[in-house]
Design a protein around this motif. Structure first.
Motif, PDB file in Angstrom:
ATOM      1  N   ARG A  22      37.542  35.729  21.280  1.00 43.78           N
ATOM      2  CA  ARG A  22      38.404  34.846  22.062  1.00 43.78           C
ATOM      3  C   ARG A  22      37.859  33.425  22.017  1.00 43.78           C
ATOM      4  O   ARG A  22      36.654  33.207  22.145  1.00 43.78           O
ATOM      5  CB  ARG A  22      38.460  35.342  23.505  1.00 43.78           C
ATOM      6  N   ILE A  23      38.746  32.465  21.815  1.00 43.29           N
ATOM      7  CA  ILE A  23      38.326  31.078  21.715  1.00 43.29           C
ATOM      8  C   ILE A  23      37.765  30.607  23.056  1.00 43.29           C
ATOM      9  O   ILE A  23      38.290  30.934  24.121  1.00 43.29           O
ATOM     10  CB  ILE A  23      39.509  30.178  21.274  1.00 43.29           C
ATOM     11  N   ARG A  24      36.675  29.858  22.990  1.00 42.06           N
ATOM     12  CA  ARG A  24      36.046  29.373  24.216  1.00 42.06           C
ATOM     13  C   ARG A  24      36.840  28.207  24.809  1.00 42.06           C
ATOM     14  O   ARG A  24      37.582  27.524  24.115  1.00 42.06           O
ATOM     15  CB  ARG A  24      34.611  28.930  23.942  1.00 42.06           C
ATOM     16  N   ARG A  25      36.659  27.990  26.107  1.00 43.13           N
ATOM     17  CA  ARG A  25      37.432  26.987  26.832  1.00 43.13           C
ATOM     18  C   ARG A  25      37.274  25.599  26.203  1.00 43.13           C
ATOM     19  O   ARG A  25      38.260  24.892  25.977  1.00 43.13           O
ATOM     20  CB  ARG A  25      36.998  26.951  28.300  1.00 43.13           C
ATOM     21  N   GLU A  26      36.049  25.217  25.908  1.00 45.58           N
ATOM     22  CA  GLU A  26      35.804  23.877  25.359  1.00 45.58           C
ATOM     23  C   GLU A  26      36.478  23.698  24.005  1.00 45.58           C
ATOM     24  O   GLU A  26      37.045  22.643  23.713  1.00 45.58           O
ATOM     25  CB  GLU A  26      34.290  23.619  25.244  1.00 45.58           C
ATOM     26  N   GLU A  27      36.416  24.735  23.178  1.00 47.80           N
ATOM     27  CA  GLU A  27      37.045  24.665  21.862  1.00 47.80           C
ATOM     28  C   GLU A  27      38.565  24.590  21.978  1.00 47.80           C
ATOM     29  O   GLU A  27      39.215  23.842  21.244  1.00 47.80           O
ATOM     30  CB  GLU A  27      36.646  25.890  21.029  1.00 47.80           C
ATOM     31  N   PHE A  28      39.106  25.357  22.891  1.00 45.29           N
ATOM     32  CA  PHE A  28      40.553  25.376  23.108  1.00 45.29           C
ATOM     33  C   PHE A  28      41.045  23.988  23.514  1.00 45.29           C
ATOM     34  O   PHE A  28      42.004  23.457  22.948  1.00 45.29           O
ATOM     35  CB  PHE A  28      40.870  26.400  24.201  1.00 45.29           C
ATOM     36  N   ARG A  34      42.928  17.234  19.842  1.00 42.21           N
ATOM     37  CA  ARG A  34      43.054  16.754  18.456  1.00 42.21           C
ATOM     38  C   ARG A  34      44.506  16.798  17.986  1.00 42.21           C
ATOM     39  O   ARG A  34      44.886  16.089  17.053  1.00 42.21           O
ATOM     40  CB  ARG A  34      42.163  17.577  17.519  1.00 42.21           C
ATOM     41  N   MET A  35      45.333  17.631  18.637  1.00 47.30           N
ATOM     42  CA  MET A  35      46.765  17.683  18.338  1.00 47.30           C
ATOM     43  C   MET A  35      47.521  16.534  18.994  1.00 47.30           C
ATOM     44  O   MET A  35      48.716  16.375  18.784  1.00 47.30           O
ATOM     45  CB  MET A  35      47.353  19.010  18.808  1.00 47.30           C
ATOM     46  N   GLY A  36      46.822  15.763  19.805  1.00 43.87           N
ATOM     47  CA  GLY A  36      47.458  14.622  20.452  1.00 43.87           C
ATOM     48  C   GLY A  36      47.743  14.824  21.926  1.00 43.87           C
ATOM     49  O   GLY A  36      48.353  13.965  22.573  1.00 43.87           O
ATOM     50  N   MET A  37      47.296  15.939  22.485  1.00 45.07           N
ATOM     51  CA  MET A  37      47.540  16.213  23.893  1.00 45.07           C
ATOM     52  C   MET A  37      46.485  15.528  24.755  1.00 45.07           C
ATOM     53  O   MET A  37      45.318  15.409  24.348  1.00 45.07           O
ATOM     54  CB  MET A  37      47.518  17.727  24.116  1.00 45.07           C
ATOM     55  N   SER A  38      46.878  15.078  25.925  1.00 47.43           N
ATOM     56  CA  SER A  38      45.915  14.453  26.836  1.00 47.43           C
ATOM     57  C   SER A  38      44.933  15.504  27.339  1.00 47.43           C
ATOM     58  O   SER A  38      45.239  16.697  27.367  1.00 47.43           O
ATOM     59  CB  SER A  38      46.633  13.811  28.023  1.00 47.43           C
ATOM     60  N   ALA A  42      45.635  19.376  28.314  1.00 47.79           N
ATOM     61  CA  ALA A  42      44.893  20.409  27.584  1.00 47.79           C
ATOM     62  C   ALA A  42      44.170  21.342  28.555  1.00 47.79           C
ATOM     63  O   ALA A  42      44.156  22.561  28.369  1.00 47.79           O
ATOM     64  CB  ALA A  42      43.892  19.765  26.632  1.00 47.79           C
ATOM     65  N   GLU A  43      43.598  20.789  29.588  1.00 47.19           N
ATOM     66  CA  GLU A  43      42.902  21.601  30.593  1.00 47.19           C
ATOM     67  C   GLU A  43      43.902  22.471  31.360  1.00 47.19           C
ATOM     68  O   GLU A  43      43.598  23.622  31.687  1.00 47.19           O
ATOM     69  CB  GLU A  43      42.130  20.704  31.557  1.00 47.19           C
ATOM     70  N   LYS A  44      45.086  21.926  31.621  1.00 48.53           N
ATOM     71  CA  LYS A  44      46.128  22.691  32.329  1.00 48.53           C
ATOM     72  C   LYS A  44      46.570  23.890  31.493  1.00 48.53           C
ATOM     73  O   LYS A  44      46.681  25.006  31.998  1.00 48.53           O
ATOM     74  CB  LYS A  44      47.324  21.796  32.638  1.00 48.53           C
ATOM     75  N   TYR A  45      46.818  23.661  30.189  1.00 43.12           N
ATOM     76  CA  TYR A  45      47.253  24.764  29.325  1.00 43.12           C
ATOM     77  C   TYR A  45      46.132  25.793  29.143  1.00 43.12           C
ATOM     78  O   TYR A  45      46.397  26.987  29.018  1.00 43.12           O
ATOM     79  CB  TYR A  45      47.709  24.232  27.971  1.00 43.12           C
ATOM     80  N   SER A  46      44.892  25.340  29.125  1.00 38.24           N
ATOM     81  CA  SER A  46      43.770  26.267  29.031  1.00 38.24           C
ATOM     82  C   SER A  46      43.753  27.188  30.239  1.00 38.24           C
ATOM     83  O   SER A  46      43.546  28.404  30.111  1.00 38.24           O
ATOM     84  CB  SER A  46      42.453  25.487  28.961  1.00 38.24           C
ATOM     85  N   ARG A  47      44.023  26.619  31.398  1.00 39.96           N
ATOM     86  CA  ARG A  47      44.018  27.394  32.641  1.00 39.96           C
ATOM     87  C   ARG A  47      45.247  28.300  32.742  1.00 39.96           C
ATOM     88  O   ARG A  47      45.148  29.486  33.055  1.00 39.96           O
ATOM     89  CB  ARG A  47      43.973  26.424  33.823  1.00 39.96           C
ATOM     90  N   ASP A  48      46.417  27.751  32.435  1.00 36.95           N
ATOM     91  CA  ASP A  48      47.675  28.483  32.650  1.00 36.95           C
ATOM     92  C   ASP A  48      47.918  29.581  31.627  1.00 36.95           C
ATOM     93  O   ASP A  48      48.652  30.535  31.903  1.00 36.95           O
ATOM     94  CB  ASP A  48      48.864  27.513  32.644  1.00 36.95           C
ATOM     95  N   VAL A  55      50.871  33.036  24.420  1.00 33.99           N
ATOM     96  CA  VAL A  55      51.383  32.454  25.660  1.00 33.99           C
ATOM     97  C   VAL A  55      51.496  30.939  25.525  1.00 33.99           C
ATOM     98  O   VAL A  55      52.462  30.330  25.989  1.00 33.99           O
ATOM     99  CB  VAL A  55      50.471  32.827  26.848  1.00 33.99           C
ATOM    100  N   LEU A  56      50.527  30.319  24.874  1.00 39.84           N
ATOM    101  CA  LEU A  56      50.585  28.870  24.639  1.00 39.84           C
ATOM    102  C   LEU A  56      51.812  28.509  23.825  1.00 39.84           C
ATOM    103  O   LEU A  56      52.526  27.551  24.145  1.00 39.84           O
ATOM    104  CB  LEU A  56      49.325  28.409  23.900  1.00 39.84           C
ATOM    105  N   ARG A  57      52.080  29.273  22.786  1.00 41.42           N
ATOM    106  CA  ARG A  57      53.259  29.011  21.950  1.00 41.42           C
ATOM    107  C   ARG A  57      54.530  29.043  22.785  1.00 41.42           C
ATOM    108  O   ARG A  57      55.399  28.197  22.655  1.00 41.42           O
ATOM    109  CB  ARG A  57      53.345  30.065  20.842  1.00 41.42           C
ATOM    110  N   ARG A  58      54.616  30.038  23.674  1.00 46.15           N
ATOM    111  CA  ARG A  58      55.804  30.173  24.513  1.00 46.15           C
ATOM    112  C   ARG A  58      55.940  28.980  25.469  1.00 46.15           C
ATOM    113  O   ARG A  58      57.015  28.434  25.655  1.00 46.15           O
ATOM    114  CB  ARG A  58      55.715  31.462  25.318  1.00 46.15           C
ATOM    115  N   GLN A  59      54.823  28.563  26.063  1.00 50.42           N
ATOM    116  CA  GLN A  59      54.880  27.479  27.036  1.00 50.42           C
ATOM    117  C   GLN A  59      55.166  26.132  26.373  1.00 50.42           C
ATOM    118  O   GLN A  59      55.726  25.236  27.003  1.00 50.42           O
ATOM    119  CB  GLN A  59      53.579  27.405  27.835  1.00 50.42           C
ATOM    120  N   LEU A  60      54.809  25.997  25.118  1.00 51.05           N
ATOM    121  CA  LEU A  60      55.076  24.750  24.403  1.00 51.05           C
ATOM    122  C   LEU A  60      56.479  24.704  23.820  1.00 51.05           C
ATOM    123  O   LEU A  60      56.934  23.647  23.390  1.00 51.05           O
ATOM    124  CB  LEU A  60      54.055  24.557  23.269  1.00 51.05           C
TER     125      LEU A  60
END
Length: 222
Positions: A22-28, A34-38, A42-48, A55-60
């Motif tokens: 599983r990808i670590r929080r910092e890497e995520f 790097r994709m251009g997200m603030s 990025a921290e919100k999507y990591s948490r949610d 799940v990220l794909r669905r939320q985006l």
């Protein structure tokens, strides 16, 4: 030339697996930045998303790209399946639980559910006599805002009924799949419930201010 086939964590047939850590929080967060997200987003999507890529794909995805089953007019048919997670229709006890939640006969409910097996990006799959959610976390994040307090009351009652079986290996009324599905649903409620509805939480019965309290009460009564 290689072909990689994604498998469910429950797969026990193929022993030669490549297990991706599983990808670590910092890497995520760093990848999203790097994709251009603030950093804040990025921290919100990591948490949610709990750092699950599906799940990220669905939320985006914009609403127009959400699957048909995720639309408000369709979710009612999937709520019983969401609450139990998985079941084995060989067991009459499992079918009884579905009837209790759906409020209609098992046969009627299955007729309404079957069509979702053949839709793009299906929310549910059937293997032999076993029905289960395709992605329990994904389904929970999308469908749980539509679950009412009365549904949660039913979930509490059936959870106590099923999980109180003293020896599930000898008590044949409910399947092991159903027990696992119920336990998984309770875990999802405890971990993600308060993040639903823009962190307003779930529509829990009166007396449960937090999702964890709802699950703790069920465990206490076992």
């Amino acid at each position: 030339h290689h072909i990689f086939i994604p498998l469910s964590p429950e797969n026990i047939v193929n022993k030669e697996k490549i297990v991706l850590s599983r990808i670590r929080r910092e890497e995520f967060i760093s990848c999203l930045e790097r994709m251009g997200m603030s950093k804040e987003d990025a921290e919100k999507y990591s948490r949610d998303t709990a750092r699950y890529l599906s799940v990220l794909r669905r939320q985006l995805s914009p609403i127009s790209r959400q699957p048909e089953w995720a639309k408000p007019d369709n979710v009612k048919e999937l709520l019983p399946a969401l609450l139990v997670g998985q079941w084995n229709e060989i067991k009459e006890g499992d079918k009884e639980i579905i009837r209790e939640i759906a409020g209609i006969s098992y046969e009627e409910y299955i007729i309404s559910l079957q069509k979702w097996l053949y839709k793009p990006d299906p929310p549910i799959i059937k293997i032999g006599k076993i029905w289960r959610l395709n992605s329990p976390l994904d389904a929970f994040l999308i469908l749980s805002p539509f679950v009412s307090s009365s549904h949660f009351e039913k979930l509490k009652n059936i959870s106590l009924k099923i999980l109180r079986e003293v020896n599930p290996a000898l008590a044949f009324k409910y399947s092991n799949e159903l027990r696992k599905g119920i336990a998984q649903t309770l875990i999802l409620i405890a971990v993600f419930g308060d993040k639903i509805n823009s962190e307003r939480g779930l529509d829990l019965p009166h007396g449960y201010p937090k999702s964890q309290a709802f699950v703790d009460n069920i465990i206490k009564e076992l």
